[in-house]
Design a protein around this motif. Structure first.
Motif, mmCIF file in Angstrom:
data_model
loop_
_atom_site.group_PDB
_atom_site.id
_atom_site.type_symbol
_atom_site.label_atom_id
_atom_site.label_comp_id
_atom_site.label_asym_id
_atom_site.label_seq_id
_atom_site.Cartn_x
_atom_site.Cartn_y
_atom_site.Cartn_z
ATOM 1 N N SER A 253 -25.062 -20.215 33.672
ATOM 2 C CA SER A 253 -25.344 -20.070 32.067
ATOM 3 C C SER A 253 -26.782 -19.730 31.912
ATOM 4 C CB SER A 253 -24.712 -21.265 31.301
ATOM 5 O OG SER A 253 -25.600 -22.181 31.493
ATOM 6 N N GLY A 254 -27.100 -18.739 31.220
ATOM 7 C CA GLY A 254 -28.485 -18.491 31.093
ATOM 8 C C GLY A 254 -29.317 -17.674 32.015
ATOM 9 N N GLY A 255 -30.432 -17.076 31.768
ATOM 10 C CA GLY A 255 -31.110 -16.096 32.686
ATOM 11 C C GLY A 255 -30.554 -14.656 32.664
ATOM 12 N N VAL A 256 -29.378 -14.427 31.878
ATOM 13 C CA VAL A 256 -28.868 -13.134 32.254
ATOM 14 C C VAL A 256 -29.428 -11.881 31.162
ATOM 15 C CG1 VAL A 256 -26.547 -13.925 33.007
ATOM 16 C CG2 VAL A 256 -27.107 -13.403 30.618
ATOM 17 N N SER A 257 -30.293 -12.360 30.154
ATOM 18 C CA SER A 257 -30.864 -11.231 29.489
ATOM 19 C C SER A 257 -31.803 -10.373 30.156
ATOM 20 C CB SER A 257 -31.356 -11.844 28.330
ATOM 21 O OG SER A 257 -31.859 -11.111 27.168
ATOM 22 N N VAL A 258 -32.544 -9.444 29.448
ATOM 23 C CA VAL A 258 -33.272 -8.643 30.310
ATOM 24 C C VAL A 258 -34.766 -9.022 30.308
ATOM 25 C CG1 VAL A 258 -31.852 -6.613 29.552
ATOM 26 C CG2 VAL A 258 -33.595 -7.484 27.639
ATOM 27 N N GLY A 259 -35.120 -10.318 30.040
ATOM 28 C CA GLY A 259 -36.631 -10.848 29.757
ATOM 29 C C GLY A 259 -37.076 -10.813 31.314
ATOM 30 N N ASP A 260 -38.494 -10.961 31.549
ATOM 31 C CA ASP A 260 -38.958 -11.181 32.826
ATOM 32 C C ASP A 260 -38.551 -12.393 33.583
ATOM 33 O OD1 ASP A 260 -40.614 -8.975 32.143
ATOM 34 O OD2 ASP A 260 -42.245 -9.885 31.746
ATOM 35 N N GLU A 261 -38.236 -13.381 32.573
ATOM 36 C CA GLU A 261 -37.769 -14.781 33.257
ATOM 37 C C GLU A 261 -36.161 -14.789 33.577
ATOM 38 O OE1 GLU A 261 -39.923 -17.156 33.802
ATOM 39 O OE2 GLU A 261 -41.578 -16.080 33.027
ATOM 40 N N ASP A 262 -35.660 -13.644 33.359
ATOM 41 C CA ASP A 262 -34.126 -13.620 33.471
ATOM 42 C C ASP A 262 -33.814 -13.038 34.884
ATOM 43 O OD1 ASP A 262 -33.732 -14.674 30.980
ATOM 44 O OD2 ASP A 262 -33.745 -12.784 30.277
ATOM 45 N N HIS A 263 -33.318 -14.119 36.096
ATOM 46 C CA HIS A 263 -33.302 -13.655 37.320
ATOM 47 C C HIS A 263 -32.025 -13.567 37.700
ATOM 48 C CE1 HIS A 263 -37.814 -13.986 37.618
ATOM 49 N NE2 HIS A 263 -37.706 -14.981 37.152
ATOM 50 N N VAL A 264 -30.833 -14.095 37.087
ATOM 51 C CA VAL A 264 -29.659 -14.164 37.476
ATOM 52 C C VAL A 264 -28.920 -12.463 37.939
ATOM 53 C CG1 VAL A 264 -27.205 -14.653 36.868
ATOM 54 C CG2 VAL A 264 -29.125 -16.307 36.287
ATOM 55 N N ARG A 265 -29.221 -11.648 37.036
ATOM 56 C CA ARG A 265 -28.442 -10.590 37.353
ATOM 57 C C ARG A 265 -29.169 -9.861 38.491
ATOM 58 N NH1 ARG A 265 -28.321 -5.182 33.402
ATOM 59 N NH2 ARG A 265 -27.859 -3.734 35.332
ATOM 60 N N PRO A 266 -30.567 -9.844 38.711
ATOM 61 C CA PRO A 266 -30.946 -9.103 39.862
ATOM 62 C C PRO A 266 -30.687 -9.958 41.135
ATOM 63 C CG PRO A 266 -32.769 -9.687 38.493
ATOM 64 C CD PRO A 266 -31.445 -9.886 37.713
ATOM 65 N N ALA A 267 -30.457 -11.018 41.011
ATOM 66 C CA ALA A 267 -30.062 -12.171 42.214
ATOM 67 C C ALA A 267 -28.750 -11.872 42.491
ATOM 68 C CB ALA A 267 -30.137 -13.733 41.859
ATOM 69 N N ILE A 268 -27.908 -11.758 41.688
ATOM 70 C CA ILE A 268 -26.365 -11.281 42.068
ATOM 71 C C ILE A 268 -26.517 -10.231 42.604
ATOM 72 C CG2 ILE A 268 -24.047 -10.957 41.314
ATOM 73 C CD1 ILE A 268 -24.807 -12.988 38.985
ATOM 74 N N ALA A 269 -27.142 -9.295 42.190
ATOM 75 C CA ALA A 269 -27.214 -7.825 42.592
ATOM 76 C C ALA A 269 -27.759 -7.891 44.151
ATOM 77 C CB ALA A 269 -28.067 -6.776 41.962
ATOM 78 N N GLN A 270 -28.879 -8.617 44.189
ATOM 79 C CA GLN A 270 -29.503 -8.584 45.576
ATOM 80 C C GLN A 270 -28.412 -9.402 46.872
ATOM 81 O OE1 GLN A 270 -32.353 -7.677 47.114
ATOM 82 N NE2 GLN A 270 -31.674 -8.716 48.706
ATOM 83 N N LEU A 271 -27.817 -10.382 46.214
ATOM 84 C CA LEU A 271 -26.922 -11.085 47.168
ATOM 85 C C LEU A 271 -25.567 -10.462 47.365
ATOM 86 C CD1 LEU A 271 -27.717 -14.579 45.813
ATOM 87 C CD2 LEU A 271 -28.716 -13.853 48.082
ATOM 88 N N GLY A 272 -25.176 -9.501 46.211
ATOM 89 C CA GLY A 272 -23.703 -9.109 46.340
ATOM 90 C C GLY A 272 -23.570 -7.817 45.375
ATOM 91 N N THR A 273 -22.730 -7.632 44.693
ATOM 92 C CA THR A 273 -22.413 -6.667 43.566
ATOM 93 C C THR A 273 -22.504 -7.178 42.247
ATOM 94 O OG1 THR A 273 -20.125 -7.129 43.887
ATOM 95 C CG2 THR A 273 -21.195 -5.267 45.070
ATOM 96 N N VAL A 274 -23.113 -6.498 41.427
ATOM 97 C CA VAL A 274 -22.779 -6.705 39.789
ATOM 98 C C VAL A 274 -22.012 -5.483 39.485
ATOM 99 C CG1 VAL A 274 -23.999 -6.254 37.517
ATOM 100 C CG2 VAL A 274 -25.075 -7.786 39.459
ATOM 101 N N GLU A 275 -20.715 -6.024 38.919
ATOM 102 C CA GLU A 275 -19.971 -4.749 38.583
ATOM 103 C C GLU A 275 -19.540 -4.570 37.246
ATOM 104 O OE1 GLU A 275 -16.607 -6.827 41.079
ATOM 105 O OE2 GLU A 275 -18.330 -7.097 42.375
ATOM 106 N N LEU A 276 -20.137 -5.596 36.203
ATOM 107 C CA LEU A 276 -20.006 -5.400 34.956
ATOM 108 C C LEU A 276 -21.179 -6.189 34.273
ATOM 109 C CD1 LEU A 276 -16.688 -6.395 33.469
ATOM 110 C CD2 LEU A 276 -18.496 -7.086 32.423
ATOM 111 N N THR A 277 -21.689 -5.585 33.282
ATOM 112 C CA THR A 277 -22.760 -6.141 32.544
ATOM 113 C C THR A 277 -22.912 -5.624 31.046
ATOM 114 O OG1 THR A 277 -25.095 -6.571 32.423
ATOM 115 C CG2 THR A 277 -24.563 -4.605 33.339
ATOM 116 N N GLN A 278 -23.100 -6.292 30.045
ATOM 117 C CA GLN A 278 -23.141 -5.870 28.685
ATOM 118 C C GLN A 278 -21.803 -5.520 28.296
ATOM 119 O OE1 GLN A 278 -26.049 -5.557 26.894
ATOM 120 N NE2 GLN A 278 -27.494 -5.297 28.544
ATOM 121 N N VAL A 279 -21.351 -6.602 27.400
ATOM 122 C CA VAL A 279 -19.952 -6.463 26.632
ATOM 123 C C VAL A 279 -20.141 -6.246 25.177
ATOM 124 C CG1 VAL A 279 -17.793 -7.324 26.332
ATOM 125 C CG2 VAL A 279 -18.970 -7.608 28.474
ATOM 126 N N ALA A 280 -19.377 -5.430 24.596
ATOM 127 C CA ALA A 280 -19.630 -5.109 23.384
ATOM 128 C C ALA A 280 -19.103 -6.185 22.288
ATOM 129 C CB ALA A 280 -19.142 -3.684 23.025
#
Ligand SMILES: Nc1nc2c(c(=O)[nH]1)N[C@H]1C(S)=C(S)[C@@H](COP(=O)(O)OP(=O)(O)OC[C@H]3O[C@@H](n4cnc5c(N)ncnc54)[C@H](O)[C@@H]3O)O[C@H]1N2
Ligand code: MOO
Length: 410
Positions: A253-280
């Protein structure tokens, strides 16, 4: 990757498509099986009732004797529950109690309220009633509920007390269930402090880990509490790697937004795959889903309400599939009427905190929490569900709405 928000149903569909159940099973005794998911069918080894038995306190008789001009019957034996019965002597009756085995030769039980006894002989209080007593009355026949060899419960069923009671009733004491799904949880954010400590400037208490632990425990998961991670890419990657290696699913939980302090998404992309992001959806738009190795990673927004809502709509169905539940895993819905006006719709589908109540006339009415804030954790204790408001939709009192209760079966 296309960053345009995708509809909730499409996102959930994707999660469920790629989900697979843990296949390992374990044998558990019945008193450890509540809430677990059955892995192997339960097949009855016996008939239920095991033998013909009396459903009432009364007198067991052969119904042929009721039509044979016989007005009283010698009481030839007394059979209580737990006792074995002897064959009924011809033209006699047996004193019998509820749950006791019917003697061979008897096929009917007359309730004691209809009988009187003198000198160890039983008579009907009203002898004209004898024609009205149907053969087989007040008798539970052997196998009328369960037949030997019958499949009682199918795999993929979450075991409720009544399932366990049925299994016990046919004499089985240990069953094969899927092993628990192990879910690692991570709270991302420099500002987070565990409850019980004092807060410094800028700090808040970490309530999401408590929320997630509770939600997962309610779903019978094993929770691997990985604690809090600072808003730091290397630390986030390290903890994600460890969590993914030790769990079937990771929820951050947390750290998934687009700010400079949000590292979760790039970390997952680095370690594996990001398959889905942004739900309406609102709240919960910046949801991220991907994999590290074969372990699915669900990263939810940090706002407690966003976490709760995305858990309900995405994590829960995903976990149910992983647990081996067969059947509909998406949240159930209840048609209801709005007890509110909604004049400022969002372009995203809204899942607003709501309370369902029934009017005296039996109409399900939904009220909404006054604040739309996804930080308002009190909205979750006030509500008993969510009301789904489609994009660009205004509502007035009385309009049809869809309600999603928080507590649902499975
Ligand atoms: N420029 C933009 N900013 C934001 C956007 C956007 O699209 N553009 N989206 C907003 C939305 S919507 C949400 S939701 C949040 C999601 O942010 P994050 O997932 O990165 O979450 P944080 O910033 O880490 O936290 C949000 C909020 O929740 C509090 N929080 C975080 N973790 C916990 C916890 N374990 N216990 C209790 N509270 C927690 C945190 O302190 C923040 O107040 O982004 C918006 N911004
Ligand atoms: O999506 Mo955020 O969760 O609206 O507050």
């Amino acid at each position: 990757m296309d960053d345009r928000p995708i509809p909730v149903a499409q996102a959930c569909g994707y999660l469920l498509e790629q989900a697979h159940s843990v296949n390992e099973t374990e044998l558990v005794t019945l008193n450890k099986a509540l809430g677990r998911v059955l892995a192997v069918p339960i097949i009855s080894p016996i008939d239920l009732p095991v033998w013909d038995q009396s459903a009432m306190d009364g007198y067991a008789i052969n119904s042929a004797d009721l039509t044979a001009n016989q007005t009283d019957w010698s009481i030839s034996q007394r059979i209580a529950a737990g006792q074995a019965s002897a064959p009924l002597l011809p033209h006699t009756t047996a004193r019998i109690f509820t749950g006791a085995p019917l003697p061979i030769g008897a096929n009917t039980v007359i309730v004691q309220e209809a009988c009187q006894v003198n000198d160890n002989r039983m008579q009907l209080i009203d002898s004209t009633m004898s024609a009205a007593i149907k053969p087989g009355a007040n008798v539970r026949r052997r196998g009328e509920d369960v037949a030997n060899g019958q499949t009682l419960i199918t795999p993929g069923t979450r075991l409720q007390p009544q399932h366990l009671a049925l299994i016990a009733a046919v004499g089985i004491d240990a069953i094969s269930v899927y092993r628990r799904v192990r879910v690692a949880i991570i709270a991302s954010g420099d500002e987070l402090v565990p409850p019980g400590q004092s807060l410094n400037a800028g700090q808040i208490y970490n309530s999401n880990s408590t929320l997630l632990t509770g939600l997962l425990t309610q779903l019978e998961c094993d929770v691997l509490e990985c604690g809090q991670v600072n808003d730091n890419r290397a630390a986030t990657e390290l903890l994600l790697t460890q969590a993914a290696a030790n769990a079937d699913l990771v929820i951050v939980s947390g750290g998934v937004s687009v700010g400079d302090e949000d590292h979760v998404r790039p970390a997952i992309a680095q370690l594996g795959t990001v398959e889905l992001t942004q739900v309406a959806m609102r709240p919960g738009k910046p949801l991220v889903f991907g994999h590290i190795g074969t372990t699915p990673i669900l990263a939810t927004p940090g706002n407690p309400v966003s976490l709760f809502v995305t858990f309900h709509l995405f994590a829960r169905p995903l976990i149910l599939v992983m647990q081996g539940i067969l059947g509909i895993v998406t949240p159930p819905t209840i048609p209801a009427r709005a007890a509110f006006n909604w004049s400022k719709p969002d372009k995203r589908c809204e899942y607003h905190r709501a309370r369902l109540e029934w009017t005296d006339a039996g109409q399900a009415m939904v009220q909404v929490f006054p604040s739309r804030s996804s930080a308002a954790i009190t909205s979750l204790t006030w509500a008993n569900g969510l009301v789904m408001i489609p994009p660009h939709t205004t509502l007035i009192e009385g309009d049809a709405v869809t309600f999603l209760p928080f507590y649902s079966p499975l």
